[in-house]
Design a protein around this motif. Structure first.
Motif, mmCIF file in Angstrom:
data_model
loop_
_atom_site.group_PDB
_atom_site.id
_atom_site.type_symbol
_atom_site.label_atom_id
_atom_site.label_comp_id
_atom_site.label_asym_id
_atom_site.label_seq_id
_atom_site.Cartn_x
_atom_site.Cartn_y
_atom_site.Cartn_z
ATOM 1 N N TYR A 143 0.824 -1.205 0.000
ATOM 2 C CA TYR A 143 0.000 0.000 0.000
ATOM 3 C C TYR A 143 0.858 1.256 0.000
ATOM 4 C CZ TYR A 143 -4.370 -2.503 0.980
ATOM 5 O OH TYR A 143 -5.466 -3.295 0.907
ATOM 6 N N ARG A 192 1.646 3.511 -2.981
ATOM 7 C CA ARG A 192 0.674 4.500 -3.438
ATOM 8 C C ARG A 192 0.958 5.882 -2.859
ATOM 9 N NH1 ARG A 192 -4.236 2.982 -5.547
ATOM 10 N NH2 ARG A 192 -4.291 0.798 -6.122
ATOM 11 N N GLU A 242 -7.838 1.342 -2.070
ATOM 12 C CA GLU A 242 -6.451 1.095 -1.679
ATOM 13 C C GLU A 242 -5.729 2.387 -1.314
ATOM 14 O OE1 GLU A 242 -7.986 -0.214 -4.316
ATOM 15 O OE2 GLU A 242 -8.057 -2.332 -3.730
#
Length: 75
Positions: free
Chosen positions: A3, A6, A53
């Motif tokens: 994650y 990102r 996400e």
């Protein structure tokens, strides 16, 4: 950790604040929306450019900051 890919930090975007996928969405704004009581679904409905996400990445990033763990800047 996937994650965190990102989360981007670019001096040319939002004054170098950690943002979502090089967009002008600082992590602090995502956390603020959640803190105001908005659900993930409400945020996504209001802001279709974001993905689930992205919200989870923001939460994971914040968790790592408060835990004192080292964070490698995702490019």
């Amino acid at each position: 950790m996937e994650y965190l890919e990102r989360i981007t930090i670019d001096p040319g975007v939002c004054h170098g604040k950690p943002c979502i996928r090089r967009m002008r969405w600082p992590v602090e704004v995502i956390i603020d929306l959640l803190g105001s009581g908005m659900s993930i679904l409400e945020i996504l409905e209001d802001h279709p450019e974001l993905e689930r996400e992205d919200i989870l990445a923001s939460l994971n990033y914040a968790k790592m900051l408060v835990s004192g763990r080292a964070i490698d800047e995702a490019a």
